[in-house]
Design a protein around this motif. Structure first.
Motif, short mmCIF file in Angstrom:
data_model
loop_
_atom_site.label_atom_id
_atom_site.label_comp_id
_atom_site.label_asym_id
_atom_site.label_seq_id
_atom_site.Cartn_x
_atom_site.Cartn_y
_atom_site.Cartn_z
N THR A 196 -8.99 12.87 -2.01
CA THR A 196 -10.16 12.05 -2.24
C THR A 196 -10.16 10.89 -1.26
O THR A 196 -9.20 10.15 -1.18
CB THR A 196 -10.20 11.54 -3.69
N GLN A 197 -11.24 10.79 -0.55
CA GLN A 197 -11.39 9.67 0.40
C GLN A 197 -12.67 8.96 0.08
O GLN A 197 -13.63 9.55 -0.39
CB GLN A 197 -11.43 10.19 1.85
N ARG A 198 -12.71 7.70 0.35
CA ARG A 198 -13.92 6.91 0.13
C ARG A 198 -14.68 6.74 1.38
O ARG A 198 -14.24 6.71 2.44
CB ARG A 198 -13.56 5.53 -0.43
N PRO A 216 -8.12 -4.29 13.61
CA PRO A 216 -8.20 -3.54 12.36
C PRO A 216 -6.92 -2.73 12.12
O PRO A 216 -6.22 -2.37 13.05
CB PRO A 216 -9.39 -2.60 12.59
N ALA A 217 -6.66 -2.46 10.87
CA ALA A 217 -5.54 -1.58 10.52
C ALA A 217 -5.84 -0.19 11.06
O ALA A 217 -6.99 0.19 11.24
CB ALA A 217 -5.37 -1.54 9.00
N ARG A 218 -4.80 0.58 11.33
CA ARG A 218 -4.98 1.92 11.89
C ARG A 218 -5.90 2.77 11.04
O ARG A 218 -6.66 3.57 11.55
CB ARG A 218 -3.64 2.61 12.05
N SER A 219 -5.83 2.61 9.73
CA SER A 219 -6.62 3.47 8.86
C SER A 219 -8.03 2.92 8.61
O SER A 219 -8.85 3.60 8.03
CB SER A 219 -5.90 3.67 7.53
N ALA A 220 -8.31 1.72 9.04
CA ALA A 220 -9.62 1.13 8.80
C ALA A 220 -10.69 1.86 9.58
O ALA A 220 -10.64 1.97 10.79
CB ALA A 220 -9.62 -0.35 9.17
N GLY A 221 -11.64 2.43 8.87
CA GLY A 221 -12.78 3.08 9.53
C GLY A 221 -12.47 4.46 10.07
O GLY A 221 -13.31 5.07 10.71
N THR A 222 -11.26 4.96 9.85
CA THR A 222 -10.92 6.30 10.33
C THR A 222 -10.39 7.11 9.17
O THR A 222 -9.92 6.59 8.18
CB THR A 222 -9.85 6.25 11.44
N GLU A 223 -10.44 8.41 9.33
CA GLU A 223 -9.89 9.28 8.30
C GLU A 223 -8.38 9.29 8.42
O GLU A 223 -7.83 9.25 9.51
CB GLU A 223 -10.44 10.69 8.45
N SER A 224 -7.72 9.38 7.31
CA SER A 224 -6.27 9.42 7.30
C SER A 224 -5.78 10.72 7.89
O SER A 224 -6.32 11.79 7.64
CB SER A 224 -5.77 9.28 5.85
N ALA A 225 -4.74 10.64 8.69
CA ALA A 225 -4.18 11.83 9.33
C ALA A 225 -3.54 12.75 8.30
O ALA A 225 -3.40 13.94 8.54
CB ALA A 225 -3.15 11.43 10.38
N THR A 226 -3.17 12.22 7.15
CA THR A 226 -2.52 13.05 6.14
C THR A 226 -3.49 13.61 5.12
O THR A 226 -3.11 14.33 4.23
CB THR A 226 -1.43 12.24 5.40
#
Length: 166
Positions: A164-166, A148-158
């Protein structure tokens, strides 16, 4: 058989389907530079049809040399993206038979890059690497592309307050 060489009359277009299949199995083993699996001889199977039609017919035609047929076949396999099974088999066979050198096979990738696109050419070049036992650069890229991509399933570090996050 090379271009200009005459085919034996029993191997020409008037031979029976079984004669063509029998000759095709011999040609297939020679072209592919490996022993054939048993299923190639079973009538009605895809392997039997390949032996009869492709190797007992097409690869026996005199208008192109075996070397020329290898170049055409490798190019078509590269353009079709067949880098998992068929391209490596044909690459190994071309190299093992001394019909083509590794630089010549790699030049197929260069030609494909300009006429059919870089992704297809890169995949074919990686198939050449696998066929010659070289596992480094393309394996590293492949490792990067799996999982998976680093951001897949995790909250963005920024992500901060108000984002707004989904």
């Amino acid at each position: 058989m090379s271009a200009g060489e005459s085919a034996d009359a029993t191997l020409g277009p008037d031979r029976t389907s079984e004669q063509r299949a029998e000759r095709g199995r011999a040609v297939m083993a020679e072209v592919m530079q490996c022993p054939l699996p048993e299923f190639i001889g079973e009538p009605g199977t895809l392997g039997h049809l390949a032996a009869e039609q492709v190797f007992g017919g097409l690869w026996e035609r005199l208008e192109l040399t075996r070397r020329e047929r290898r170049l055409v076949t490798l190019t078509v396999l590269a353009v079709l993206g067949q880098d998992r099974l068929h391209a490596p088999l044909h690459i190994k066979a071309a190299l093992d038979s001394d019909d083509l050198t590794e630089p010549e096979v790699r030049e197929v990738a260069v030609q494909v890059a300009y006429y059919a696109g870089w992704p297809l050419a890169s995949s074919f070049d990686a198939a050449v690497d696998r066929a010659v036992g070289r596992h480094d650069a393309y394996d590293m890229v492949s490792d990067l592309a799996t999982g998976p991509a680093r951001s897949a399933g995790t909250e963005s570090a920024t992500a901060g307050p108000g984002s707004t996050q989904r």
